[in-house]
Design a protein around this motif. Structure first.
Motif, PDB file in Angstrom:
ATOM      1  N   ALA A  17     -29.066 -21.551  26.549  1.00  0.00           N
ATOM      2  CA  ALA A  17     -28.140 -22.857  26.463  1.00  0.00           C
ATOM      3  C   ALA A  17     -26.695 -22.403  26.281  1.00  0.00           C
ATOM      4  O   ALA A  17     -25.577 -22.998  26.839  1.00  0.00           O
ATOM      5  CB  ALA A  17     -28.677 -23.836  25.257  1.00  0.00           C
ATOM      6  N   ARG A  18     -26.633 -21.407  25.668  1.00  0.00           N
ATOM      7  CA  ARG A  18     -25.299 -20.741  25.088  1.00  0.00           C
ATOM      8  C   ARG A  18     -24.490 -20.040  26.335  1.00  0.00           C
ATOM      9  O   ARG A  18     -23.470 -20.197  26.592  1.00  0.00           O
ATOM     10  CB  ARG A  18     -25.246 -19.754  24.066  1.00  0.00           C
ATOM     11  N   LEU A  19     -25.306 -19.597  27.274  1.00  0.00           N
ATOM     12  CA  LEU A  19     -24.885 -18.915  28.415  1.00  0.00           C
ATOM     13  C   LEU A  19     -24.394 -20.015  29.362  1.00  0.00           C
ATOM     14  O   LEU A  19     -23.195 -19.906  30.058  1.00  0.00           O
ATOM     15  CB  LEU A  19     -25.943 -18.054  29.158  1.00  0.00           C
ATOM     16  N   ASP A  20     -25.120 -21.142  29.446  1.00  0.00           N
ATOM     17  CA  ASP A  20     -24.564 -22.363  30.209  1.00  0.00           C
ATOM     18  C   ASP A  20     -23.204 -22.698  29.733  1.00  0.00           C
ATOM     19  O   ASP A  20     -22.393 -23.083  30.659  1.00  0.00           O
ATOM     20  CB  ASP A  20     -25.655 -23.452  30.201  1.00  0.00           C
ATOM     21  N   GLN A  21     -22.975 -23.062  28.561  1.00  0.00           N
ATOM     22  CA  GLN A  21     -21.793 -23.171  27.907  1.00  0.00           C
ATOM     23  C   GLN A  21     -20.659 -22.494  28.325  1.00  0.00           C
ATOM     24  O   GLN A  21     -19.351 -22.768  28.545  1.00  0.00           O
ATOM     25  CB  GLN A  21     -21.882 -23.261  26.464  1.00  0.00           C
ATOM     26  N   LEU A  22     -20.986 -20.983  28.537  1.00  0.00           N
ATOM     27  CA  LEU A  22     -19.935 -19.981  28.482  1.00  0.00           C
ATOM     28  C   LEU A  22     -19.585 -19.695  30.047  1.00  0.00           C
ATOM     29  O   LEU A  22     -18.978 -19.106  30.359  1.00  0.00           O
ATOM     30  CB  LEU A  22     -20.215 -18.749  27.827  1.00  0.00           C
ATOM     31  N   TRP A  23     -20.465 -20.165  30.855  1.00  0.00           N
ATOM     32  CA  TRP A  23     -20.394 -19.968  32.591  1.00  0.00           C
ATOM     33  C   TRP A  23     -19.053 -19.871  32.955  1.00  0.00           C
ATOM     34  O   TRP A  23     -18.376 -21.228  32.687  1.00  0.00           O
ATOM     35  CB  TRP A  23     -21.602 -20.688  33.058  1.00  0.00           C
ATOM     36  N   GLY A  24     -18.626 -19.063  33.538  1.00  0.00           N
ATOM     37  CA  GLY A  24     -17.405 -19.382  33.972  1.00  0.00           C
ATOM     38  C   GLY A  24     -16.131 -18.705  33.437  1.00  0.00           C
ATOM     39  O   GLY A  24     -14.992 -18.981  33.787  1.00  0.00           O
ATOM     40  N   ALA A  25     -16.501 -18.235  31.834  1.00  0.00           N
ATOM     41  CA  ALA A  25     -15.206 -17.986  31.169  1.00  0.00           C
ATOM     42  C   ALA A  25     -14.628 -16.559  31.972  1.00  0.00           C
ATOM     43  O   ALA A  25     -15.114 -15.614  32.485  1.00  0.00           O
ATOM     44  CB  ALA A  25     -15.976 -17.309  29.896  1.00  0.00           C
ATOM     45  N   ALA A  26     -13.267 -16.542  31.695  1.00  0.00           N
ATOM     46  CA  ALA A  26     -12.580 -15.424  32.166  1.00  0.00           C
ATOM     47  C   ALA A  26     -12.699 -13.991  31.400  1.00  0.00           C
ATOM     48  O   ALA A  26     -13.019 -14.154  30.232  1.00  0.00           O
ATOM     49  CB  ALA A  26     -11.061 -15.753  32.137  1.00  0.00           C
ATOM     50  N   SER A  27     -12.996 -12.831  32.407  1.00  0.00           N
ATOM     51  CA  SER A  27     -13.170 -11.840  32.069  1.00  0.00           C
ATOM     52  C   SER A  27     -12.109 -11.375  31.076  1.00  0.00           C
ATOM     53  O   SER A  27     -10.918 -11.936  31.292  1.00  0.00           O
ATOM     54  CB  SER A  27     -13.330 -10.838  33.375  1.00  0.00           C
ATOM     55  N   GLY A  28     -12.407 -10.573  29.944  1.00  0.00           N
ATOM     56  CA  GLY A  28     -11.352 -10.121  29.017  1.00  0.00           C
ATOM     57  C   GLY A  28     -11.051 -10.988  27.692  1.00  0.00           C
ATOM     58  O   GLY A  28     -10.171 -10.829  27.103  1.00  0.00           O
ATOM     59  N   THR A  29     -11.741 -12.231  27.861  1.00  0.00           N
ATOM     60  CA  THR A  29     -11.255 -13.365  26.804  1.00  0.00           C
ATOM     61  C   THR A  29     -12.696 -13.031  25.883  1.00  0.00           C
ATOM     62  O   THR A  29     -13.580 -12.544  26.301  1.00  0.00           O
ATOM     63  CB  THR A  29     -11.413 -14.707  27.422  1.00  0.00           C
ATOM     64  N   PRO A  30     -12.498 -13.596  24.531  1.00  0.00           N
ATOM     65  CA  PRO A  30     -13.563 -13.653  23.749  1.00  0.00           C
ATOM     66  C   PRO A  30     -14.853 -14.332  24.450  1.00  0.00           C
ATOM     67  O   PRO A  30     -16.035 -13.831  24.146  1.00  0.00           O
ATOM     68  CB  PRO A  30     -13.129 -14.529  22.561  1.00  0.00           C
ATOM     69  N   GLU A  31     -14.593 -15.299  24.860  1.00  0.00           N
ATOM     70  CA  GLU A  31     -15.553 -16.194  25.662  1.00  0.00           C
ATOM     71  C   GLU A  31     -16.496 -15.248  27.009  1.00  0.00           C
ATOM     72  O   GLU A  31     -17.516 -15.284  26.935  1.00  0.00           O
ATOM     73  CB  GLU A  31     -15.538 -17.635  26.171  1.00  0.00           C
ATOM     74  N   GLY A  32     -15.465 -14.733  27.731  1.00  0.00           N
ATOM     75  CA  GLY A  32     -16.111 -13.863  28.684  1.00  0.00           C
ATOM     76  C   GLY A  32     -16.719 -12.682  28.137  1.00  0.00           C
ATOM     77  O   GLY A  32     -17.703 -12.335  28.600  1.00  0.00           O
ATOM     78  N   ASP A  33     -16.479 -11.911  26.857  1.00  0.00           N
ATOM     79  CA  ASP A  33     -16.917 -10.854  26.387  1.00  0.00           C
ATOM     80  C   ASP A  33     -18.352 -11.421  25.766  1.00  0.00           C
ATOM     81  O   ASP A  33     -19.384 -10.804  25.778  1.00  0.00           O
ATOM     82  CB  ASP A  33     -16.289 -10.258  25.171  1.00  0.00           C
ATOM     83  N   GLU A  34     -18.272 -12.450  25.436  1.00  0.00           N
ATOM     84  CA  GLU A  34     -19.804 -13.211  24.782  1.00  0.00           C
ATOM     85  C   GLU A  34     -20.756 -13.463  25.980  1.00  0.00           C
ATOM     86  O   GLU A  34     -21.748 -13.168  25.872  1.00  0.00           O
ATOM     87  CB  GLU A  34     -19.533 -14.227  23.910  1.00  0.00           C
ATOM     88  N   LEU A  35     -20.117 -13.953  26.788  1.00  0.00           N
ATOM     89  CA  LEU A  35     -21.056 -14.071  28.140  1.00  0.00           C
ATOM     90  C   LEU A  35     -21.559 -13.014  28.743  1.00  0.00           C
ATOM     91  O   LEU A  35     -23.008 -12.736  28.986  1.00  0.00           O
ATOM     92  CB  LEU A  35     -20.092 -14.749  29.256  1.00  0.00           C
ATOM     93  N   GLU A  36     -21.019 -11.638  28.707  1.00  0.00           N
ATOM     94  CA  GLU A  36     -21.296 -10.432  29.255  1.00  0.00           C
ATOM     95  C   GLU A  36     -22.410  -9.886  28.246  1.00  0.00           C
ATOM     96  O   GLU A  36     -23.558  -9.622  28.718  1.00  0.00           O
ATOM     97  CB  GLU A  36     -20.170  -9.494  29.465  1.00  0.00           C
ATOM     98  N   VAL A  37     -22.089 -10.088  26.952  1.00  0.00           N
ATOM     99  CA  VAL A  37     -23.157  -9.361  25.990  1.00  0.00           C
ATOM    100  C   VAL A  37     -24.285 -10.315  26.034  1.00  0.00           C
ATOM    101  O   VAL A  37     -25.584  -9.798  25.783  1.00  0.00           O
ATOM    102  CB  VAL A  37     -22.472  -9.622  24.610  1.00  0.00           C
ATOM    103  N   LEU A  38     -24.263 -11.616  25.986  1.00  0.00           N
ATOM    104  CA  LEU A  38     -25.317 -12.249  26.188  1.00  0.00           C
ATOM    105  C   LEU A  38     -26.231 -12.196  27.403  1.00  0.00           C
ATOM    106  O   LEU A  38     -27.494 -12.090  27.223  1.00  0.00           O
ATOM    107  CB  LEU A  38     -24.918 -14.040  26.103  1.00  0.00           C
ATOM    108  N   ALA A  39     -25.673 -11.846  28.547  1.00  0.00           N
ATOM    109  CA  ALA A  39     -26.466 -11.565  29.791  1.00  0.00           C
ATOM    110  C   ALA A  39     -27.133 -10.520  29.701  1.00  0.00           C
ATOM    111  O   ALA A  39     -28.194 -10.252  29.988  1.00  0.00           O
ATOM    112  CB  ALA A  39     -25.449 -11.625  30.800  1.00  0.00           C
ATOM    113  N   LEU A  40     -26.623  -9.404  28.818  1.00  0.00           N
ATOM    114  CA  LEU A  40     -27.099  -8.234  28.601  1.00  0.00           C
ATOM    115  C   LEU A  40     -28.382  -8.354  27.758  1.00  0.00           C
ATOM    116  O   LEU A  40     -29.630  -7.870  27.979  1.00  0.00           O
ATOM    117  CB  LEU A  40     -26.184  -7.062  28.127  1.00  0.00           C
ATOM    118  N   LEU A  41     -28.080  -9.232  26.683  1.00  0.00           N
ATOM    119  CA  LEU A  41     -29.326  -9.398  25.990  1.00  0.00           C
ATOM    120  C   LEU A  41     -30.523 -10.126  26.303  1.00  0.00           C
ATOM    121  O   LEU A  41     -31.594  -9.781  26.424  1.00  0.00           O
ATOM    122  CB  LEU A  41     -28.876 -10.327  24.418  1.00  0.00           C
TER     123      LEU A  41
END
Length: 119
Positions: A17-41
């Motif tokens: 659900a959180r991944l859906d909210q973050l989808w499309g966040a720009a790389s290098g932003t806090p949201e983009g970093d969270e998206l990447e970490v969440l995808a790894l988890l």
């Protein structure tokens, strides 16, 4: 960002659900970093808890035939005579290593798929 390992199906659902909210966040932003970490988890959880059985070699061949509009006759260069192709597709004959190599090289079917039932 609240980072923690995913341990349950409920936590996995919340992560998606959180991944859906973050989808499309720009790389290098806090949201983009969270998206990447969440995808790894999520990937780590799925690797550990959602094991997929290897695909069936015959189904992999039939899928590629459907994708490319191939007929049994088109498989003859990879498997052998029309009778041999029929035997393989009807599970009366196992794939040989030579057939597997030709199917991989010619039709780009992964070795992993073709070797799934070899023990």
């Amino acid at each position: 960002m609240n980072i923690k390992l995913i341990r349950t199906k409920e936590e996995l659902a919340a992560a998606f659900a959180r991944l859906d909210q973050l989808w499309g966040a720009a790389s290098g932003t806090p949201e983009g970093d969270e998206l990447e970490v969440l995808a790894l988890l999520i990937e780590k959880y799925e690797d550990e808890h959602c094991l997929m059985p290897p695909s069936d070699p015959i189904e992999a061949i039939k899928f590629r035939m459907e994708q490319q509009g191939l007929t049994q006759k088109d498989l003859e260069p990879f498997i052998g005579s029309s009778g041999r192709v029929s035997e393989v597709l009807n599970r009366k004959r196992k794939l040989s290593l030579a057939m597997i190599k030709r199917l991989h090289d010619g039709l780009h079917i992964s070795y992993e798929s073709l070797l799934a039932d070899v023990a």
